[in-house]
Write an enzyme that holds these catalytic residues in place. Structure first.
Site, PDB file in Angstrom:
ATOM      1  N   ASN A 129       0.831  -1.211   0.000  1.00  0.00           N
ATOM      2  CA  ASN A 129       0.000   0.000   0.000  1.00  0.00           C
ATOM      3  C   ASN A 129       0.865   1.260   0.000  1.00  0.00           C
ATOM      4  OD1 ASN A 129      -2.664  -0.825  -0.098  1.00  0.00           O
ATOM      5  ND2 ASN A 129      -2.840  -1.096   2.102  1.00  0.00           N
ATOM      6  N   HIS A 134      -3.139   2.420  -2.565  1.00  0.00           N
ATOM      7  CA  HIS A 134      -4.255   1.601  -2.082  1.00  0.00           C
ATOM      8  C   HIS A 134      -4.924   0.793  -3.198  1.00  0.00           C
ATOM      9  CE1 HIS A 134      -7.687   0.802   0.636  1.00  0.00           C
ATOM     10  NE2 HIS A 134      -6.771   0.997   1.573  1.00  0.00           N
ATOM     11  N   ASP A 138      -5.629  -3.079  -3.330  1.00  0.00           N
ATOM     12  CA  ASP A 138      -6.928  -3.725  -3.574  1.00  0.00           C
ATOM     13  C   ASP A 138      -6.811  -4.825  -4.632  1.00  0.00           C
ATOM     14  OD1 ASP A 138      -8.113  -2.152  -1.714  1.00  0.00           O
ATOM     15  OD2 ASP A 138      -9.291  -0.928  -3.109  1.00  0.00           O
ATOM     16  N   GLU A 164      -6.412  -7.637   5.307  1.00  0.00           N
ATOM     17  CA  GLU A 164      -5.719  -8.526   4.368  1.00  0.00           C
ATOM     18  C   GLU A 164      -5.627  -9.936   4.941  1.00  0.00           C
ATOM     19  OE1 GLU A 164      -3.969  -8.054   7.240  1.00  0.00           O
ATOM     20  OE2 GLU A 164      -2.048  -8.434   6.242  1.00  0.00           O
TER      21      GLU A 164
HETATM   22  P1  GH3 Z   1       2.557  -8.876   8.127  1.00  0.00           P
HETATM   23  O1  GH3 Z   1       3.428  -9.534   7.125  1.00  0.00           O
HETATM   24  O2  GH3 Z   1       3.107  -8.956   9.503  1.00  0.00           O
HETATM   25  O3  GH3 Z   1       1.166  -9.372   8.075  1.00  0.00           O
HETATM   26  O4  GH3 Z   1       2.569  -7.340   7.780  1.00  0.00           O
HETATM   27  P2  GH3 Z   1       1.420  -6.501   7.072  1.00  0.00           P
HETATM   28  O5  GH3 Z   1       2.055  -5.248   6.569  1.00  0.00           O
HETATM   29  O6  GH3 Z   1       0.697  -7.334   6.081  1.00  0.00           O
HETATM   30  O7  GH3 Z   1       0.419  -6.291   8.274  1.00  0.00           O
HETATM   31  P3  GH3 Z   1      -0.271  -5.041   8.869  1.00  0.00           P
HETATM   32  O8  GH3 Z   1      -1.357  -5.556   9.728  1.00  0.00           O
HETATM   33  O9  GH3 Z   1       0.755  -4.141   9.494  1.00  0.00           O
HETATM   34  O10 GH3 Z   1      -0.890  -4.293   7.626  1.00  0.00           O
HETATM   35  C1  GH3 Z   1      -2.061  -4.657   7.039  1.00  0.00           C
HETATM   36  C2  GH3 Z   1      -2.399  -3.605   6.036  1.00  0.00           C
HETATM   37  O11 GH3 Z   1      -3.513  -3.977   5.251  1.00  0.00           O
HETATM   38  C3  GH3 Z   1      -2.762  -2.284   6.667  1.00  0.00           C
HETATM   39  C4  GH3 Z   1      -3.974  -1.803   5.915  1.00  0.00           C
HETATM   40  O12 GH3 Z   1      -3.793  -0.515   5.399  1.00  0.00           O
HETATM   41  C5  GH3 Z   1      -4.094  -2.777   4.779  1.00  0.00           C
HETATM   42  N1  GH3 Z   1      -5.478  -3.009   4.393  1.00  0.00           N
HETATM   43  C6  GH3 Z   1      -6.484  -3.477   5.157  1.00  0.00           C
HETATM   44  N2  GH3 Z   1      -7.625  -3.560   4.443  1.00  0.00           N
HETATM   45  C7  GH3 Z   1      -7.327  -3.106   3.190  1.00  0.00           C
HETATM   46  C8  GH3 Z   1      -8.084  -2.929   1.993  1.00  0.00           C
HETATM   47  O13 GH3 Z   1      -9.298  -3.217   1.919  1.00  0.00           O
HETATM   48  N3  GH3 Z   1      -7.442  -2.446   0.900  1.00  0.00           N
HETATM   49  C9  GH3 Z   1      -6.107  -2.134   0.934  1.00  0.00           C
HETATM   50  N4  GH3 Z   1      -5.538  -1.683  -0.167  1.00  0.00           N
HETATM   51  N5  GH3 Z   1      -5.380  -2.263   2.050  1.00  0.00           N
HETATM   52  C10 GH3 Z   1      -5.973  -2.753   3.152  1.00  0.00           C
HETATM   53 MG    MG Z   2      -0.392  -9.053   6.791  1.00  0.00          MG
HETATM   54 MG    MG Z   3      -3.175  -8.944   9.178  1.00  0.00          MG
END
Ligand code: GH3
Ligand code: MG
Ligand code: MG
Length: 260
Positions: A129, A134, A138, A164
């Site tokens: 992201n 974003h 997606d 995610e």
């Molecule tokens: P890890 O490997 O430890 O799982 O790290 P990570 O970066 O995947 O985990 P983290 O929980 O820090 O980040 C998850 C991200 O997912 C943060 C958030 O902005 C993004 N996210 C959540 N829902 C959506 C969505 O619907 N669309 C997009 N583009 N991003 C999303």
């Molecule tokens: Mg993650």
């Molecule tokens: Mg997660």
């Protein structure tokens, strides 16, 4: 059965068909009622009936179709609205997989025959992201859902738990089947995650698996899968772990199974 489900009307064709049926009844009932005294008075009644039958036919013929049309059309709009709401409740709008609530509901229904719960979390998703925006994020989420659909059997229940993170229930699966599924998902994701929307993302997932046991609640099974996922993350990502809680050893035992 919900009361509104008795009147499931979706198309205008159904509206017109039912309108015709209702109109026929609305005309037949008063006409038949006026005709009844004929059996008592015989021939003498015919002239009176001929006169009475005209308004008995014309009035319902004029009034019923518009009223029936309005009411049936309201039922049609209501059915379509319920369909739409049902769809929002059941399917995640971005990825098309089941919503969290619907996945957990369907999993609960399938629990009696046992199975395995898989918790799948995208690796370093925040970085995707942050680097690409974003929208690309997606697209990456959609790709994960595609991989889950492609890599699992049709009876697998696939849902988005939030953000995610995805959840999968494999009804009736053994531990070896769960591990095989997790292994093939990690591999497929590695291949399909290399390039997404023209960007070299190298997206991978980490998976935590837990076998559902009768003595456990679904919440407990999910918690075990989550613990296994935690271990997959903390031992390097792009891999899976299987959590095993047994009668003699209720604590988490992790089978270190590197995907590869
Ligand atoms: P890890 O490997 O430890 O799982 O790290 P990570 O970066 O995947 O985990 P983290 O929980 O820090 O980040 C998850 C991200 O997912 C943060 C958030 O902005 C993004 N996210 C959540 N829902 C959506 C969505 O619907 N669309 C997009 N583009 N991003 C999303
Ligand atoms: Mg993650
Ligand atoms: Mg997660």
């Amino acid at each position: 059965m919900r009361i509104e489900r008795i009147f499931e009307i979706r198309t205008m064709r159904q509206v017109y068909k039912l309108m015709a049926v209702v109109t026929v009844f609305a005309v037949l009932i008063p006409v038949a009622t006026f005709a009844l005294p004929f059996f008592h008075y015989g021939e003498r009644y015919i002239r009176f009936f001929a006169i009475a039958a005209i308004p008995a036919t014309l009035i319902p013929l004029l009034i019923t179709p518009p009223i029936a049309f309005i009411i049936l059309n309201l039922f049609r709009i209501q059915t379509l609205t319920i369909d739409k709401v049902d769809h929002y409740v059941r399917y995640d709008t971005l990825t098309g997989v089941l919503t969290r609530a619907y996945l957990l509901g369907k999993t609960r229904d399938a629990l009696s025959s046992g199975g395995a719960f898989l918790m799948i979390d995208a690796d370093h998703f925040k970085a995707i992201n942050d680097t690409h925006g974003h929208d690309i994020g997606d697209e990456a989420l959609k790709r994960i859902a595609e991989v889950l659909r492609k890599g699992l059997t049709t009876d697998a229940l696939i849902g988005r738990l939030g953000g995610e993170e995805f959840g999968v229930f494999l009804p009736g699966a053994s531990d070896t089947e769960a591990v095989a599924a997790a292994e093939s998902l990690c591999k497929l994701m590695r291949e399909e995650g290399k390039v997404i929307a023209g960007k070299e993302l190298g997206l991978t997932v980490s998976i935590g698996c837990a076998l559902h046991r009768d003595e456990n609640t679904l919440e407990k099974t999910i918690k075990l899968a989550d613990s296994a996922l935690y271990h997959a993350k903390h031992s390097g990502r792009d891999r899976y772990f299987l959590a095993e809680a047994t009668d003699t050893m209720p604590a988490l035992i992790l089978k270190d199974r590197m995907a590869g």
